[in-house]
Design a protein around this motif. Structure first.
Motif, short mmCIF file in Angstrom:
data_model
loop_
_atom_site.label_atom_id
_atom_site.label_comp_id
_atom_site.label_asym_id
_atom_site.label_seq_id
_atom_site.Cartn_x
_atom_site.Cartn_y
_atom_site.Cartn_z
N ALA A 36 0.92 -1.21 -0.01
CA ALA A 36 0.13 -0.02 0.01
C ALA A 36 0.94 1.30 0.05
O ALA A 36 0.54 2.31 -0.22
N ALA A 37 2.00 1.12 0.41
CA ALA A 37 3.05 2.11 0.19
C ALA A 37 3.33 2.89 -1.04
O ALA A 37 3.28 4.16 -1.34
N VAL A 38 3.04 2.13 -2.00
CA VAL A 38 3.18 2.72 -3.53
C VAL A 38 1.96 3.46 -3.87
O VAL A 38 1.73 4.07 -4.63
N VAL A 39 0.63 3.30 -3.14
CA VAL A 39 -0.31 4.08 -3.46
C VAL A 39 -0.43 5.30 -2.22
O VAL A 39 -1.60 5.48 -1.86
N THR A 40 0.61 5.51 -1.51
CA THR A 40 0.74 6.63 -0.67
C THR A 40 0.16 6.31 0.74
O THR A 40 -0.36 7.17 1.17
N VAL A 41 -0.34 5.10 0.82
CA VAL A 41 -0.75 4.75 2.39
C VAL A 41 0.34 4.82 3.38
O VAL A 41 1.24 4.09 3.16
N THR A 42 0.17 5.54 4.43
CA THR A 42 1.40 5.58 5.30
C THR A 42 1.29 4.65 6.23
O THR A 42 0.77 4.61 7.51
N GLU A 43 1.41 3.04 5.87
CA GLU A 43 1.62 2.15 7.03
C GLU A 43 2.76 1.90 7.41
O GLU A 43 3.66 2.66 7.21
N LEU A 44 3.03 0.48 7.69
CA LEU A 44 4.36 0.47 8.59
C LEU A 44 5.54 0.53 7.80
O LEU A 44 6.47 1.08 7.96
N PHE A 45 5.47 0.05 6.48
CA PHE A 45 6.75 0.07 5.85
C PHE A 45 6.82 1.54 5.26
O PHE A 45 7.89 1.79 5.14
N ARG A 46 5.93 2.12 4.79
CA ARG A 46 6.08 3.36 4.40
C ARG A 46 6.70 4.53 5.47
O ARG A 46 7.51 5.47 5.39
N GLN A 47 5.97 3.95 6.74
CA GLN A 47 6.75 4.88 7.89
C GLN A 47 8.06 4.75 7.94
O GLN A 47 8.86 5.71 8.17
#
Length: 227
Positions: free
Chosen positions: A170-181
């Motif tokens: 979901a990080a690739v669609v700009t959701v700030t979940e665990l990995f994007r954090q």
């Protein structure tokens, strides 16, 4: 490890755990619940006796749906929903996009698990239900489903655990979940290795808890079916 790296790892831990609790877990739960609704509907449609042209058309659509989802990467599916739908006038926020993408993916894969679990129940169980006057859905709900659930829980639990890890996409669609954090923390410090290793450990901790929940659920279902 240098003091700067140690400070980076310590400071990154809580934001990642917080994102896991507040975004990754709810995202996985919402997607799994919707995906299971799709999966049960698809599985029942495929095992019910074929009746009429409409049923045949629905079966054809279901087969195409399963083939497309199982034959394409989840990353591509998310990108199509997020970047493709606006081209036809449908714009979605990142979290609904992720939920739709994950739910469709889970629905296709889990439908095969649900179908196999239902078919694993002996046909005599259906016949016994019909013999005492139950309808198809009554027999399914009261006799078949409890037995099928025990068969389906282990693979579906693994599906949910895999889905939780896949929320990193979901990080690739700009959701700030665990990995994007984790990505944001690493980008600020320009030091990626320790933060990504720490992110992997945080995912493992979450999954360890999910493994424990899975084992407890299986034991409870064993007692329920044995009654």
């Amino acid at each position: 490890m240098s003091p700067a790296r140690a400070d980076l790892v310590i400071s990154a831990f809580w934001p990642m755990v917080k994102a896991g609790f507040l975004v990754s877990v709810p995202l996985a739960l919402a997607s799994f619940i919707l995906g299971m609704l799709i999966a049960v509907g698809v599985a029942l449609l495929r095992i019910m006796p074929v009746r009429g042209l409409l049923h045949r058309m629905l079966l054809a659509l279901v087969r195409v749906y399963i083939s497309v989802i199982r034959g394409t990467p989840m990353l591509v599916q998310l990108m199509v929903v997020f970047y493709g739908l606006p081209a036809v006038g449908i714009e979605l926020n990142p979290i609904p996009t992720a939920i739709i993408g994950f739910s469709l993916n889970v629905g296709a894969y889990a439908s095969e698990t649900v179908r196999a679990a239902i078919l694993s129940v002996p046909k005599g169980q259906w016949e016994a239900g019909f013999a005492i006057g139950m309808t198809y859905m009554q027999a399914f709900r009261r006799i078949i489903m409890p037995q099928a659930c025990r068969v389906a829980v282990p693979p579906l639990s693994n599906t949910f655990i895999g889905l939780f890890k896949d929320t990193s996409l979901a990080a690739v669609v700009t959701v700030t979940e665990l990995f994007r954090q984790a990505q944001q923390v690493a980008n600020r410090a320009y030091d990626f290795l320790p933060v990504f290793i720490e992110a992997g450990l945080v995912y493992w901790l979450f999954c360890w808890v999910l493994f424990a929940v899975q084992a407890r659920l299986e034991k409870r279902l064993d007692r329920y079916v044995a009654k």
